[in-house]
Design a protein around this motif. Structure first.
Motif, PDB file in Angstrom:
ATOM      1  N   GLU A 138      43.797 -10.712 -12.376  1.00 61.49           N
ATOM      2  CA  GLU A 138      43.649  -9.678 -13.123  1.00 61.49           C
ATOM      3  C   GLU A 138      42.177  -9.131 -13.428  1.00 61.49           C
ATOM      4  OE1 GLU A 138      46.222  -9.739 -16.596  1.00 61.49           O
ATOM      5  OE2 GLU A 138      46.019  -7.528 -16.825  1.00 61.49           O
ATOM      6  N   GLU A 139      41.461 -10.334 -13.796  1.00 64.37           N
ATOM      7  CA  GLU A 139      40.050  -9.745 -14.111  1.00 64.37           C
ATOM      8  C   GLU A 139      39.529  -9.198 -12.794  1.00 64.37           C
ATOM      9  OE1 GLU A 139      41.232 -12.786 -13.674  1.00 64.37           O
ATOM     10  OE2 GLU A 139      39.805 -13.829 -12.280  1.00 64.37           O
ATOM     11  N   VAL A 140      39.689  -9.370 -11.780  1.00 66.51           N
ATOM     12  CA  VAL A 140      39.159  -8.498 -10.426  1.00 66.51           C
ATOM     13  C   VAL A 140      39.753  -7.096 -10.548  1.00 66.51           C
ATOM     14  CG1 VAL A 140      38.938  -8.639  -7.844  1.00 66.51           C
ATOM     15  CG2 VAL A 140      38.871 -10.601  -9.199  1.00 66.51           C
ATOM     16  N   PHE A 141      41.209  -6.971 -10.951  1.00 68.34           N
ATOM     17  CA  PHE A 141      41.604  -5.565 -10.908  1.00 68.34           C
ATOM     18  C   PHE A 141      40.827  -4.875 -12.076  1.00 68.34           C
ATOM     19  CE2 PHE A 141      44.467  -3.084 -13.231  1.00 68.34           C
ATOM     20  CZ  PHE A 141      44.784  -1.660 -12.178  1.00 68.34           C
ATOM     21  N   THR A 142      40.740  -5.300 -13.316  1.00 66.22           N
ATOM     22  CA  THR A 142      40.064  -4.793 -14.328  1.00 66.22           C
ATOM     23  C   THR A 142      38.637  -4.486 -14.023  1.00 66.22           C
ATOM     24  OG1 THR A 142      41.382  -6.021 -16.024  1.00 66.22           O
ATOM     25  CG2 THR A 142      39.658  -5.025 -16.844  1.00 66.22           C
ATOM     26  N   ALA A 143      37.828  -5.109 -13.374  1.00 64.24           N
ATOM     27  CA  ALA A 143      36.508  -5.082 -12.958  1.00 64.24           C
ATOM     28  C   ALA A 143      36.374  -3.867 -12.116  1.00 64.24           C
ATOM     29  CB  ALA A 143      35.695  -6.170 -12.553  1.00 64.24           C
ATOM     30  N   HIS A 144      37.485  -3.554 -11.131  1.00 67.13           N
ATOM     31  CA  HIS A 144      37.199  -2.686 -10.194  1.00 67.13           C
ATOM     32  C   HIS A 144      38.249  -1.373 -10.502  1.00 67.13           C
ATOM     33  CE1 HIS A 144      34.364  -4.790  -7.916  1.00 67.13           C
ATOM     34  NE2 HIS A 144      34.952  -5.742  -8.103  1.00 67.13           N
ATOM     35  N   ARG A 145      38.720  -1.630 -11.306  1.00 70.55           N
ATOM     36  CA  ARG A 145      39.944  -0.421 -11.674  1.00 70.55           C
ATOM     37  C   ARG A 145      39.310   0.901 -11.736  1.00 70.55           C
ATOM     38  NH1 ARG A 145      44.724  -0.112 -15.789  1.00 70.55           N
ATOM     39  NH2 ARG A 145      45.446   2.092 -14.776  1.00 70.55           N
ATOM     40  N   ASP A 146      38.234   1.108 -12.254  1.00 70.14           N
ATOM     41  CA  ASP A 146      37.718   2.566 -12.253  1.00 70.14           C
ATOM     42  C   ASP A 146      37.341   3.109 -10.963  1.00 70.14           C
ATOM     43  OD1 ASP A 146      36.385   4.628 -13.878  1.00 70.14           O
ATOM     44  OD2 ASP A 146      34.369   3.944 -13.250  1.00 70.14           O
ATOM     45  N   ALA A 150      40.260   6.226  -8.444  1.00 70.51           N
ATOM     46  CA  ALA A 150      39.845   7.448  -7.750  1.00 70.51           C
ATOM     47  C   ALA A 150      41.032   7.903  -6.532  1.00 70.51           C
ATOM     48  CB  ALA A 150      38.470   7.313  -6.733  1.00 70.51           C
ATOM     49  N   LEU A 151      41.649   6.481  -6.321  1.00 71.14           N
ATOM     50  CA  LEU A 151      42.861   7.095  -5.272  1.00 71.14           C
ATOM     51  C   LEU A 151      44.212   7.406  -5.607  1.00 71.14           C
ATOM     52  CD1 LEU A 151      42.210   3.396  -3.504  1.00 71.14           C
ATOM     53  CD2 LEU A 151      41.242   5.652  -2.931  1.00 71.14           C
ATOM     54  N   GLY A 152      44.276   7.222  -7.159  1.00 73.04           N
ATOM     55  CA  GLY A 152      45.553   7.792  -7.585  1.00 73.04           C
ATOM     56  C   GLY A 152      45.895   6.722  -9.034  1.00 73.04           C
ATOM     57  N   GLU A 153      46.900   6.962  -9.658  1.00 71.82           N
ATOM     58  CA  GLU A 153      47.028   6.111 -10.647  1.00 71.82           C
ATOM     59  C   GLU A 153      47.028   4.676 -10.193  1.00 71.82           C
ATOM     60  OE1 GLU A 153      50.652   7.143 -13.076  1.00 71.82           O
ATOM     61  OE2 GLU A 153      50.516   5.118 -14.090  1.00 71.82           O
ATOM     62  N   SER A 154      46.474   3.823 -10.752  1.00 71.17           N
ATOM     63  CA  SER A 154      46.395   2.323 -10.377  1.00 71.17           C
ATOM     64  C   SER A 154      47.512   1.604 -11.213  1.00 71.17           C
ATOM     65  CB  SER A 154      45.061   1.718 -10.531  1.00 71.17           C
ATOM     66  OG  SER A 154      44.046   2.352  -9.999  1.00 71.17           O
ATOM     67  N   ARG A 155      48.425   0.890 -10.758  1.00 73.04           N
ATOM     68  CA  ARG A 155      49.303  -0.180 -11.217  1.00 73.04           C
ATOM     69  C   ARG A 155      49.153  -1.490 -11.013  1.00 73.04           C
ATOM     70  NH1 ARG A 155      54.418   2.279 -13.552  1.00 73.04           N
ATOM     71  NH2 ARG A 155      53.992   4.102 -13.714  1.00 73.04           N
ATOM     72  N   TYR A 156      48.879  -2.336 -12.123  1.00 70.28           N
ATOM     73  CA  TYR A 156      48.687  -3.806 -11.615  1.00 70.28           C
ATOM     74  C   TYR A 156      50.078  -4.272 -12.024  1.00 70.28           C
ATOM     75  CZ  TYR A 156      47.172  -8.432 -12.297  1.00 70.28           C
ATOM     76  OH  TYR A 156      46.977  -9.671 -12.194  1.00 70.28           O
ATOM     77  N   VAL A 157      50.463  -5.270 -11.035  1.00 71.63           N
ATOM     78  CA  VAL A 157      51.851  -5.698 -11.045  1.00 71.63           C
ATOM     79  C   VAL A 157      51.847  -7.260 -11.040  1.00 71.63           C
ATOM     80  CG1 VAL A 157      53.155  -3.573 -10.347  1.00 71.63           C
ATOM     81  CG2 VAL A 157      52.235  -5.242  -8.746  1.00 71.63           C
TER      82      VAL A 157
END
Ligand code: NDP
Length: 292
Positions: A138-146, A150-157
């Motif tokens: 999750e921390e990797v997702f959070t760090a790169h979420r921004d 750019a691609l579309g709505e990001s959904r972490y699952v």
């Protein structure tokens, strides 16, 4: 540059992803196995490099959108040294098991991996309708979420690397079921000389109506009680379902897209569940008890 993004694979989807990163103002490096596909992206400011290794070294964030799981390994296995300390986001379609395998493989080689599933077609990328599923740390997702937004709505699952593919495949499975039903319906009306365009508004209306019951079905599935508020019981539907198959034969249309459901309906009815909602058919689908 910590805003830099590398995109590996410039097929229809990879090109759209690279275009969306450019549109978001990020420095973009691109690589494709077969050169010559980056012209338009380069004109928009992307840097094309000749090898996957150069591409990987150009950015901290490396997005792969290739053909299949095997092509991801073919591309990245030789450059794991260059990947150490970076983040790979794999947006190549795959299975949950393949996502987990990539997660473990990344861990062994000292880089972080998010596995993803793109829920859009290339022209939708970067637009409001697109969403992309991600799983992994999750921390990797959070760090790169921004960047990923750019691609579309990001959904972490979930942190399990297989979850994005699981959700992706579940959504695609529903899509294929619906779109094959749609094709069969068009085949039926075309067999009688009716133009698809003439029938489409009725189909649209009908699918909007029958597509509105996911929450009710979810309640039944979660409770495993298929007896509540049943208005169309399975036994009745099984009896009528044979008409779908007979009608296809009458019209000279193959029932093969519809046929697999019928034996399941008969089996569930024979097992004494004919008075229940047809959502109970789900109980016949599990081949491993432990996961149910
Ligand atoms: P394309 O067929 O347009 O592109 C395939 C890409 O994979 C090309 O860049 C190709 O390179 C590359 N490739 C194939 N085999 C290898 C290999 N062994 N090593 C390195 N590169 C390889 O497909 P898309 O871009 O449409 O799809 C890419 C991924 O995105 C797929 O996993 C797909 O399921 C997924 N996706 C696609 C959607 C769509 O609507 N298009 C929607 C959602 C997901 P080369 O030019 O050299 O052949």
């Amino acid at each position: 540059d910590d805003k830099a993004v590398t995109v590996l694979g410039l097929g229809a989807m990879g090109s759209a992803l690279a275009g969306a990163f450019l549109a978001a103002g990020r420095p973009v490096t691109v690589w494709n196995r077969t050169p010559g596909k980056a012209g338009e992206l380069v004109a928009r400011g992307a840097t094309e490099v000749a090898t996957a290794e150069e591409a990987v070294r150009a950015s901290g964030l490396v997005v792969a959108c290739l053909w299949d799981h095997r092509s991801v390994h073919q591309t990245l296995d030789p450059v794991t040294g260059a990947l150490a300390g970076r983040v790979v986001v794999n947006l190549t379609n795959g299975t949950p098991g393949q996502g987990r395998e990539l997660g473990g493989w990344a861990g062994e080689h000292g880089f972080a991996l998010l596995d993803g599933g793109i829920m859009a077609v290339p022209p939708m990328i970067g637009g409001p309708g697109a969403f992309v599923l991600y799983s992994g740390p999750e921390e990797v997702f959070t760090a790169h979420r921004d960047a990923l937004d750019a691609l579309g709505e990001s959904r972490y699952v979930g942190s399990d690397h297989g979850m994005a593919a699981l959700y992706d495949i579940a959504l695609l499975s529903a899509m294929y079921g619906a779109s094959m039903g749609e094709l069969h319906a068009f085949a039926m009306v075309r067999s009688a000389g009716v133009r698809a365009a003439e029938f489409a508004p009725l189909l649209q209306r009908w699918m909007a109506m029958v597509g509105g019951f996911h929450e009710r079905t979810a309640e039944l599935v979660d409770s495993r009680d298929y007896t509540r508020d049943v208005v169309s019981n399975l036994g009745m539907q099984a009896a009528a379902y044979h008409n779908l198959i007979d009608a296809a034969h009458e019209q000279g249309v193959s029932p093969e897209l519809l046929a697999p459901l019928y034996p399941l309906m008969l089996r569930r009815t024979a097992e004494g569940h004919g008075h229940e909602d047809n959502a109970g058919l789900i109980e016949l689908l599990f081949t491993r008890r432990s996961t149910t």
